[in-house]
Design a protein around this motif. Structure first.
Motif, short mmCIF file in Angstrom:
data_model
loop_
_atom_site.label_atom_id
_atom_site.label_comp_id
_atom_site.label_asym_id
_atom_site.label_seq_id
_atom_site.Cartn_x
_atom_site.Cartn_y
_atom_site.Cartn_z
N LYS A 115 50.49 65.87 40.91
CA LYS A 115 51.22 67.23 41.42
C LYS A 115 52.11 67.37 40.22
CE LYS A 115 50.95 66.35 46.30
NZ LYS A 115 51.69 65.88 47.60
N ASP A 116 52.58 66.79 39.45
CA ASP A 116 53.31 67.20 38.21
C ASP A 116 52.67 67.46 37.15
OD1 ASP A 116 55.65 66.46 39.71
OD2 ASP A 116 55.84 64.20 39.09
N GLY A 117 51.19 67.56 37.28
CA GLY A 117 50.53 68.23 36.04
C GLY A 117 49.65 67.12 35.17
N TYR A 118 49.96 65.85 35.69
CA TYR A 118 48.92 64.95 34.96
C TYR A 118 47.70 64.71 35.70
CZ TYR A 118 53.38 63.82 32.72
OH TYR A 118 54.89 64.00 31.95
N TYR A 119 46.88 65.37 35.37
CA TYR A 119 45.59 65.70 36.12
C TYR A 119 44.84 64.33 35.94
CZ TYR A 119 41.37 67.92 37.80
OH TYR A 119 40.32 68.25 38.73
N ASN A 120 44.86 63.60 34.90
CA ASN A 120 43.94 62.72 34.58
C ASN A 120 44.56 61.20 34.76
OD1 ASN A 120 41.75 64.15 33.86
ND2 ASN A 120 42.87 64.27 31.62
N ALA A 121 45.77 61.33 35.77
CA ALA A 121 46.39 60.02 35.95
C ALA A 121 45.48 58.96 36.74
CB ALA A 121 47.71 60.20 36.83
N LYS A 122 45.71 57.72 36.27
CA LYS A 122 44.86 56.50 36.95
C LYS A 122 45.57 55.56 37.11
CE LYS A 122 40.71 58.63 36.04
NZ LYS A 122 40.20 59.37 37.37
N VAL A 123 45.49 54.71 38.19
CA VAL A 123 46.33 53.50 38.43
C VAL A 123 45.32 52.38 38.94
CG1 VAL A 123 47.96 52.74 40.25
CG2 VAL A 123 48.10 55.07 39.64
N ASN A 124 45.68 51.38 38.55
CA ASN A 124 44.71 49.98 38.66
C ASN A 124 45.73 48.94 39.25
OD1 ASN A 124 42.75 48.06 38.46
ND2 ASN A 124 43.58 47.37 36.74
N ILE A 125 45.39 48.61 40.35
CA ILE A 125 46.27 47.60 41.22
C ILE A 125 45.38 46.34 41.27
CG2 ILE A 125 47.50 46.87 43.37
CD1 ILE A 125 47.97 49.94 43.62
N ARG A 126 45.95 45.08 40.94
CA ARG A 126 45.18 44.00 41.18
C ARG A 126 46.37 42.75 41.60
NH1 ARG A 126 45.20 40.37 36.55
NH2 ARG A 126 46.27 41.42 34.95
N THR A 127 45.88 41.94 42.42
CA THR A 127 46.89 40.84 42.64
C THR A 127 46.48 39.33 42.21
OG1 THR A 127 45.47 40.55 44.72
CG2 THR A 127 47.29 42.20 44.83
N MET A 128 47.42 38.73 42.20
CA MET A 128 47.25 37.09 41.54
C MET A 128 47.94 36.25 42.59
SD MET A 128 47.98 37.88 37.46
CE MET A 128 47.77 36.07 37.27
N PRO A 129 47.29 35.15 42.69
CA PRO A 129 48.06 34.28 43.94
C PRO A 129 49.24 33.69 43.05
CG PRO A 129 45.78 33.90 43.82
CD PRO A 129 45.75 34.88 42.70
N ASP A 130 50.28 33.50 43.98
CA ASP A 130 51.45 32.88 43.27
C ASP A 130 51.29 31.59 43.77
OD1 ASP A 130 54.02 32.01 42.77
OD2 ASP A 130 54.81 33.75 43.46
N THR A 131 51.12 30.80 42.65
CA THR A 131 50.87 29.08 42.81
C THR A 131 52.12 28.41 43.23
OG1 THR A 131 51.36 28.76 40.35
CG2 THR A 131 48.94 29.22 41.17
N ILE A 132 53.44 28.87 43.18
CA ILE A 132 54.56 28.37 43.49
C ILE A 132 55.09 28.50 44.98
CG2 ILE A 132 57.14 28.17 42.92
CD1 ILE A 132 56.39 29.01 40.17
N ASN A 133 54.74 29.71 45.44
CA ASN A 133 55.42 30.53 46.74
C ASN A 133 54.18 30.49 47.53
OD1 ASN A 133 58.09 30.52 45.83
ND2 ASN A 133 57.38 32.55 44.71
N GLY A 134 53.42 29.48 47.48
CA GLY A 134 52.37 29.36 48.64
C GLY A 134 51.33 30.47 48.96
N ASN A 135 51.76 31.18 50.37
CA ASN A 135 50.90 32.15 50.49
C ASN A 135 51.15 33.82 50.02
OD1 ASN A 135 48.47 33.15 51.60
ND2 ASN A 135 49.52 33.77 53.51
N GLU A 136 52.14 33.61 48.69
CA GLU A 136 52.29 34.98 48.11
C GLU A 136 51.43 35.15 47.16
OE1 GLU A 136 56.55 34.95 47.22
OE2 GLU A 136 57.22 34.92 49.37
N VAL A 137 51.51 36.71 46.78
CA VAL A 137 50.63 37.10 45.69
C VAL A 137 51.62 37.98 44.91
CG1 VAL A 137 48.28 37.03 46.95
CG2 VAL A 137 49.80 38.96 47.00
N LYS A 138 51.20 38.11 43.59
CA LYS A 138 51.91 39.02 42.62
C LYS A 138 51.11 40.22 42.29
CE LYS A 138 54.03 35.44 39.77
NZ LYS A 138 54.29 34.80 38.50
N MET A 139 51.67 41.37 42.61
CA MET A 139 50.90 42.70 42.45
C MET A 139 51.36 43.24 41.35
SD MET A 139 51.11 46.14 44.85
CE MET A 139 50.34 45.30 46.16
#
Length: 911
Positions: free
Chosen positions: A170-194
């Motif tokens: 909408k701001d004119g960046y027609y080719n904008a791309k977003v990649n999202i991945r998650t990684m397990p947080d080994t310290i905080n149990g069932n949490e993940v880092k995004m």
């Protein structure tokens, strides 16, 4: 006995179907749903549920999980059966688990022990962004709710990705791309880092928009028709060149509408192409148009109308045979979708109860270049409002809203009343005006009824003003509290303080302002519905200010010299029923006591003494401004008011024309010489003074006397004269203000304003009072007003600078306030955002005004003019804030050069 796990065939089929349905269409969060047995059992047999053991990777209390599943010890269940299926559905709807498995652990007679093995979806621990600035990161986290502890599923990842990409596009960046991945947080149990990687790319601009086949309109005119899709132009700074697919499609429709407005009914876009040049990083658009022939309206007939005559509908349609065909206008005259209260045929039916009416324009004949139409009307039955409800008001009490509703159960349906109700709720200021949503429920055409549910979103209605600044030779601090939805009846109820008793729509304002040389304390209270039965507003206010004499150069303050003002007012305002209920009649009584103690500044001719101002104010206002009080888009407000004091000079017997002689110095003399020869320190005694006692001899010669001698007029004490003149103020004041709001194009709104004020005197010998005058110029704000002055804003000039100055005498060059003024303003406004958290709009303006000290010099066409631009921000907690940059084209009084640029900061008010 060794437990052997065998899958139950029938139950497996059921759970696979549930898995596909819930995962793909509802939850997107359940990765596996199985039912297994650990001991043999009879399928289809009813058992008594002895216990459910919850295992797996969870953080919830086990009993809570069982409760969510809808299972209870002792209930009768069939395995496999409906109870297990429902438990899986209920747990799946929570969207918290990735796996849900049931096992049979034990069977003893008709009792069964189950094991529920579940695995929770991971929760969000930390979010990291790459490729964007910190400010953008905070915005994306807030808008997508990426808070710690948020359940992370595919839906969250997908919606976040789409949101960010669309935001940049909408701001004119027609080719904008977003990649999202998650990684397990080994310290905080069932949490993940995004991890969110954003590649917005380069801003894509449109190098060229070309048209093919257009002969009736030039390329430039068609480009102007496209409001959102613009080709690159160095000279157009107010509209960026960017490509947004949805907006582009809307602009293609606008091109065809442009042709239809000029009679080209058959115009169409044959083809269009959007070409991306990777090397130049720009888009090129090519639009192929087929214009067709020009048409005219022929005969227009109305069919099916019984409520309104053909003549009435024809006048409302406003189209005659022989007019150039205009398909857009025809549609607007039938049903204007851009205006909820438009002046069209559909609305005159819907305002009269015909909710189910249907109106269509049908082409019945085309001969050469003429088109005949039939306006086919299905009137349907009259509809009535049935059930009216309000939801979303968590703080505001129901009665505060219901008393403002214009739609009542049993009342004939009216779209006009529906729109008016939205405006009245918005004007309360307690809800997000842009989010008011009336939903139609249980629309029953056969019974002729409709339920309306008003969906509201509460917003902060209380405001705090905390500011400090340097002005007038010292530091000025202000603390103000405004509670706009207060509840006075609950003020002594401890449980109502959350943190304050709120919800009854009352307004309480407290304000404290002070510096080293003045203090001002004020409070006010407003009850909008006195007694709760009728729209009668009660208001009262009290203020006290104390000003000490100070030296602006040395900044020294003499607290033995002061000017005190006590002010009290009480008012009533009633909403009228006639001519319509947009009128409000108001009246108030006010009293000010001005006390001067050795305060000689030139403001008044007396430095010791007092003045009293007892006045009655009456006003009439008609307001139908748009539903958002911060940014009205339509409507108007007209106000006329009169403020006047009792005509004391008609009752007190004082000859104000001879007041100076009456107040001249007097002295008693005793002597033997004729009175005419006596002199004194105040001046020459007037000849033939009045003898009180006179003794003569037998020859008539004066032996001695006692007399009162009056000195000449020049010897009168000006302070005593003014003190007697202004002991009780006598005046009348007339004011008029007209304010219009007009939507020009899209969201662009024009505000037109005109106002006028006049201060007059009953007795010309007594003259005009030095109080209650008009001071024009600047931002319109007054930190404190000692003399009841009214400060009128006119941007582009210093505060209160456009006020007449004293031309001669000891006060030469001083401002003595105006007795008459006028002001005119045109302001274009454009909303940047109208969110409840912060409403922001930009503006540009031209305005002019002038102030005079007498009506003889008044000329409404000679104005001090200015123009400029600015920004307004409204936040519920702080009110309206803004800044203006304005250029004054004319000179200040006593100057010769144009004033030039001024910067104005706006706090808590609008022009």
């Amino acid at each position: 006995m060794e437990k052997q796990v065998n899958k139950l065939n029938n139950f497996l089929v059921l759970n696979k179907a549930l898995k596909i349905f819930l995962a793909l269409f509802v939850f997107g969060s359940i990765s596996q749903i199985n039912a297994q047995e650990r001991v043999p059992f009879d399928q289809g047999t009813k058992y008594i549920l002895a216990d459910v053991d919850v295992t797996g990777k969870i953080s919830f209390n086990k009993q809570t999980v069982v409760t969510f599943a809808g299972l209870e010890k002792g209930q009768s269940i069939t395995v496999p059966g409906e109870e297990i299926s429902n438990a899986i559905k209920k747990l799946g709807k929570l969207g918290l688990f990735s796996e849900i498995d049931f096992y049979v652990n034990k069977i003893d007679g008709d009792s069964i022990w189950l094991e529920l093995n579940i695995i929770e979806l991971p929760k969000l621990g930390e979010v990291k962004f790459t490729g964007i600035k910190k400010s953008k990161k905070e915005t994306f986290i807030k808008d997508n709710g990426l808070t710690k502890g948020k359940v992370v599923n595919e839906n969250l990842i997908t919606t976040t990705k789409n949101y960010i990409e669309n935001k940049y596009r909408k701001d004119g960046y027609y080719n904008a791309k977003v990649n999202i991945r998650t990684m397990p947080d080994t310290i905080n149990g069932n949490e993940v880092k995004m991890l969110v990687a954003v590649d917005k790319g380069n801003k894509i601009k449109i190098s060229k928009i070309d048209f093919v086949g257009n002969g009736k309109f030039t390329d430039a005119k068609l480009r102007r028709t496209m409001s959102s899709t613009k080709q690159q132009n160095l000279f157009r700074f107010w509209k960026a060149s960017k490509f947004i697919k949805d907006k582009y499609k809307e602009d293609l429709v606008k091109i065809i509408d442009k042709y239809k407005e000029k009679g080209y009914r058959d115009a169409r876009i044959v083809s269009d192409s959007v070409t991306f040049n990777n090397e130049k990083n720009k888009l090129a658009i090519k639009i192929n148009i087929e214009e067709g022939n020009k048409y005219y309206f022929g005969d227009i007939k109305f069919l099916g109308n019984t409520v309104y005559s053909d003549q009435t509908l024809a006048r409302k349609l406003g189209i005659k045979k022989g007019d150039v065909y205009n398909g857009v206008l025809l549609q607007k005259r039938i049903a204007d979708k851009t205006k909820p209260d438009g002046d069209d045929i559909t609305n005159i039916y819907q305002n009269n109860g015909y909710l189910f009416s249907n109106i269509n324009a049908v082409e019945v004949k085309t001969a050469n270049d003429t088109i005949d139409f039939e306006i086919r009307i299905t009137e349907g039955p009259i509809a009535y409002f049935n059930k009216i409800t309000v939801v979303g008001n968590d703080k505001t009490n129901d009665e505060v809203i219901y008393r403002e509703l214009k739609t009542r159960p049993g009342q004939k349906y009216s779209k006009e009343d529906l729109v008016r109700t939205i405006r009245e709720i918005g004007q309360l200021g307690f809800f997000d005006a842009e989010a008011i949503d009336p939903k139609f429920k249980n629309v029953d055409a056969q019974a002729g009824t409709v339920d309306i549910e008003y969906n509201l979103v509460e917003k902060g209605s209380s405001q705090i003003e905390l500011q400090g600044g340097y002005g007038g030779g010292g530091f000025i601090g202000t603390l103000g509290l405004s509670f706009n939805n207060f509840s006075m009846r609950n003020i002594f109820k401890k449980e109502a303080y959350r943190p304050l008793p709120m919800g009854d729509g009352q307004k309480v304002a407290l304000r404290l302002q002070g510096s080293s040389y003045f203090q001002t304390y004020s409070m006010s209270f407003t009850e909008p519905w006195l007694g709760g039965k009728k729209p009668v507003q009660f208001s009262t206010s009290f203020s006290y200010s104390k000003q000490f004499l100070n030296n602006y150069q040395t900044r020294s303050v003499d607290k033995s010299k002061s000017f005190n003002i006590l002010s009290v007012s009480v008012g009533l305002a009633k909403r009228l029923a006639k001519p319509d209920d947009s009128f409000v009649f108001s009246n108030s009584v006010s009293f000010q006591y001005y006390d001067l103690n050795n305060y000689n500044t030139g403001l008044f001719k007396f430095g010791d003494g007092a003045s009293r101002n007892f006045a009655y104010t009456v006003g009439l206002t008609r307001s139908n401004k748009g539903f958002n009080p911060i940014f009205p888009t339509y409507g108007s407000e007209f106000t006329v008011s009169a403020k006047f004091t009792p005509p004391y000079s008609l009752m007190n017997g004082i000859d104000y024309g001879d007041l100076e002689n009456q107040e001249a110095y007097k002295k008693t003399y005793t002597g033997t010489e004729p009175l005419s020869s006596a002199t004194g320190p105040g001046g020459t005694i007037v000849q033939n003074g009045e003898y009180l006692v006179a003794n003569y001899n037998d020859d008539g010669k004066l032996l001695n006397y006692t007399a009162v001698a009056t000195y000449s007029e020049a010897s009168a004490d000006p302070a005593k004269v003014d003190q007697k003149k202004f002991n009780w103020l006598e005046y009348y004041k007339i004011k008029f203000k007209a304010d219009w709001y007009t939507k020009i194009y899209g969201k662009l709104v024009l505000r037109s304003l005109g106002e006028f004020g006049f201060l007059g005197a009953y007795n010309q010998d007594r003259g005009l009072v030095p109080f209650e005058r008009f001071y024009l110029g600047g931002d319109g704000l007054a930190n404190f007003a000692l003399d009841g002055r009214e400060v009128i804003g006119l941007r582009g000039y210093p505060n209160q600078s456009l006020t007449p100055i004293v031309p001669s005498g000891p006060d030469k060059g001083a401002q003595n306030g105006a007795t008459i003024y006028n002001k005119f303003s045109l302001e274009l406004r454009y909303p940047i955002t109208m969110k409840s958290s912060a409403s922001i709009y930009a503006l540009t303006f031209i305005e002019g005004g002038a102030a005079y000290d007498n009506f003889k010099d008044y000329n409404p066409f000679v104005l001090q003019r200015s123009a400029g631009f600015g920004l307004r921000v409204f936040m519920p907690a702080f009110g309206l804030l803004g800044i203006d940059f304005a250029h004054g084209f004319d000179a200040l009084p006593g100057e010769t050069k144009p004033n030039g640029w001024e910067t104005h900061f706006i706090i808590g008010q609008q022009f």
